[in-house]
Every structure is written in structure tokens, then in C-alpha cells.
Enzyme design. Sequence first.
Site, PDB file in Angstrom:
ATOM      1  N   ASN A  13      -2.009   6.915  -2.628  1.00 43.99           N
ATOM      2  CA  ASN A  13      -2.997   6.689  -1.793  1.00 43.99           C
ATOM      3  C   ASN A  13      -3.831   5.566  -2.295  1.00 43.99           C
ATOM      4  O   ASN A  13      -5.014   5.422  -2.436  1.00 43.99           O
ATOM      5  CB  ASN A  13      -4.094   8.017  -1.441  1.00 43.99           C
ATOM      6  CG  ASN A  13      -5.226   7.628  -0.839  1.00 43.99           C
ATOM      7  OD1 ASN A  13      -5.079   6.964   0.444  1.00 43.99           O
ATOM      8  ND2 ASN A  13      -6.277   8.265  -1.036  1.00 43.99           N
TER       9      ASN A  13
ATOM     10  N   HIS B 268       0.832  -1.169  -0.018  1.00 48.72           N
ATOM     11  CA  HIS B 268      -0.001  -0.258  -0.002  1.00 48.72           C
ATOM     12  C   HIS B 268       1.087   1.358  -0.076  1.00 48.72           C
ATOM     13  O   HIS B 268       1.752   1.344   1.177  1.00 48.72           O
ATOM     14  CB  HIS B 268      -0.957  -0.054   1.172  1.00 48.72           C
ATOM     15  CG  HIS B 268      -1.700   1.026   1.185  1.00 48.72           C
ATOM     16  ND1 HIS B 268      -3.236   1.042   0.590  1.00 48.72           N
ATOM     17  CD2 HIS B 268      -1.799   2.343   1.714  1.00 48.72           C
ATOM     18  CE1 HIS B 268      -3.881   2.421   0.819  1.00 48.72           C
ATOM     19  NE2 HIS B 268      -2.885   3.202   1.355  1.00 48.72           N
ATOM     20  N   CYS B 269       0.663   2.070  -1.091  1.00 48.70           N
ATOM     21  CA  CYS B 269       1.627   3.209  -1.159  1.00 48.70           C
ATOM     22  C   CYS B 269       1.128   4.440  -0.927  1.00 48.70           C
ATOM     23  O   CYS B 269       0.102   4.697  -1.346  1.00 48.70           O
ATOM     24  CB  CYS B 269       2.156   3.304  -2.712  1.00 48.70           C
ATOM     25  SG  CYS B 269       3.186   4.587  -3.098  1.00 48.70           S
ATOM     26  N   PRO B 270       1.414   5.242   0.321  1.00 46.29           N
ATOM     27  CA  PRO B 270       0.847   6.365   0.646  1.00 46.29           C
ATOM     28  C   PRO B 270       0.840   7.542  -0.383  1.00 46.29           C
ATOM     29  O   PRO B 270       0.169   8.593  -0.289  1.00 46.29           O
ATOM     30  CB  PRO B 270       1.483   6.763   1.888  1.00 46.29           C
ATOM     31  CG  PRO B 270       2.954   6.140   1.934  1.00 46.29           C
ATOM     32  CD  PRO B 270       2.618   4.874   1.170  1.00 46.29           C
TER      33      PRO B 270
END
Length: 400
Positions: free
Chosen positions: A180, A175-177
Site C-alpha cells: 500500500n 505502486h505496490c498494493p
Amino acid sequence: MRGGARMDRSLPSLPVFCSQGRKMAPTHVLRCCQRGLAWIPVIFIALVVCWSYYAYVVQLCLITITSTGEKIIYLVVFHLSFIMFVWSYWKTIFTRPANPSKEFCLPKTEKEQYEKEQRPETQQEILRRVASTLPLYTRTGAGAIRYCDRCQVIKPDRCHHCSACDMCVLKMDHHCPWVNNCVGFSNYKFFILFLTYSLIYCLFIAASVLQYFIKFWTLCRRKSAENCPKTYLTESQAKFHVLFLFFVAAMFCISILSLFTYHLWLVGKNRSTIEAFRAPVFRNGPDKNGFSLGFSKNIAQVFGDQKKYWLLPVFTSQGDGFSFPTRLVTIDPEQHTECLQPMGLDKTAVDGCVEQPDPPSESQNHLLANDYHSEEDHKETEVLKSDESEAVTISIDSES
């Protein structure tokens, strides 16, 4: 429906359910606040990109650079890299993660039995019975069927539950911030292209701005610009934009380069970030290279067969995200399996001892590209010569 089923299962009585229901309002508000805050990194990147566009196009190319030919070359190359960067970034953010299909949900009867059953052994028997018709080769560390209680689905191979997105994601990488979003089967190619074009974008800006970055450190302090040498630049507002543009581009270039190199290595090995840290577990044990098919086929898994689409942010990844060819359960049809013929034993005596593998499923047919044939349970037979020159046939059930 899923949330209700889960609450009915964990809460024994109606009053407890109602009291929990009254607490849902602040929880829902908190969840909305978390989702809103999750967009802060994306907004930050968008603001930096918009400022970089203004600083490069207006302050550098239109105001600082005097040569018309240099302006045109810089603007053309800049806009090409800018468009590809924004396109791939947009696709990475707004491509919804792929989820398991309905066939991985428990049928109504088995689901009721699973929810009523308290013993883990019996629950596993129910899951095994349902999973016997599914293309599943991976297990938990304890050898059990991978089941998500939150989503109430049997997890396909390489599928994991994302706590940030609160869903199971097919071939989840991480999950890449900064986008998002979950990076998985549906947008992994877009993520790789996003890293590629962002690196090109930053490299080009840093390289083209470097000479003006140096010139602004040797500004001409004379009041009249006509009295300054041509190699010097006069004091102007563009100074600060060019200086910060070089520093920001160089900083992002260094940080993106390490991430880009790491993910290229993962693509070449056909691994996800999760699988790189924790090897997938098959029926015969963990194997970090279980999904590796060779460098060229690993690249094709992500980018597809047609090379003309590799550099475009359009979906061309192979497969359906539910099943993947693996070297542990596939054989090469060009390498025919033959029985070992004992000395003095007629060849006709051992004819038919090899069982032909089942043809690949429809979802795997394109993945294998006529180079592999998969089967869920196949048998390899060997005919060994005993001490009395008797033929002994040994059947080994290889679990995929």
C-alpha cells in the site's frame, strides 16, 4: 493551496466553483473508502504471517518435533529470518515516498504567466526558462519539459506521478498494493530486501516442514501412540497447520521468486519498472540504458558504497533522488580528450581547443564517486584536416 490553484485555473466562474465545492463531500468520502480498502492486501499478509508464526513455532516446533536440538536450530533460524522479513516489510510500507523539492516548483511570476497562457508553445518556453537552472536531462516523448499539472511541479529525472498516491514520486518504480505504498527512491532498497527476506522465510519454512508434511500423509491410525513406529505421526491438530503451512510457503515462494529475480535484473541494469517498459527520453532521443553506469555502480546506486549495510533495512542509497549520473552526459576524467592534430600543424596551434568540463554539482558529487564528471552543456571539439591541409575546428553542442 495546490488544489485551490488548480481549481481556479480550470473553473471560470465562482458559481461553478461553489457547485463543485458541494460535490466535494461525497468525493472525499469515496477517497477515504478507497484508502481504507487499499489496506486489505496488507492486512491479509499480516494475518498470514501471524498464523505462520503460530503454526511453525507452536504447532510444529513445540508440539510436533520431539528432538530438542532440532527445535533449537529451527527456532533460531526461523526467528532471524522472521525479524528481518518483518523489519524490511515495515520499512517498505511506512517509508513515505520522496517528492520533488521546492526548487522544481515554478516561481510565482512564471507560475502566473503559465496559468494565464493558453498556447502550449509559450507554456513550454516558460518551462524551459525555469528548467535551464535545474539538473534535468530527460524529456517527454515529444521533447518537451516534463511538467505535472496535478502537483504543479517540473518533474525531476525518473520522477513520475502516482495516481494511487496522488503525488509525484522521485525515481518511481511502481505502486505496490501488497505494501500500500509507492516504491521509489526512498524505499526501493527496503522493497528489494523485503523480497529477499520473504523468499528466505518461505524457503526455510517449506524446507523444514517438508519431512513432517510427508509424515502426516502416513499417519498412524492406531489408538495408542506407543504402538506406532517412530517414523509415523499420530493424528493431532498440528496436522492441518503443517499441511497448510507447507502449501502456503511453497505458493508464496514460487510467486516471490519471479518478482525477486526480475527486480534483481532491474537493479543490475539501473532501471525502474517504468523505464523497463518505456525507455527514458533524453534530448538526443530515448535510451533504455541511459542511466546505466556498469553493474557494480548500478548496485551501489541502490545499496550504497558500504557493503556491511547492504543486508540491513537502513537507507544507504546514493544521491538525493533529484539528479542521477548518466552515461550520456558524463565523461571519465581518466580518459583525457585530445584534439586531432593535422599533419604538418604545430601542436601549439591547437592548444586550448578543448574546453574542460564543469565540476559535478553537489548533489551528484557523491553519486559519481570520483569516477565521472558531469556537466550540463559541454563541448567536444575536433580539428579536421581539409583538402588544402587547413585546420578546421568543429564545435558540437552535446545535449545532456
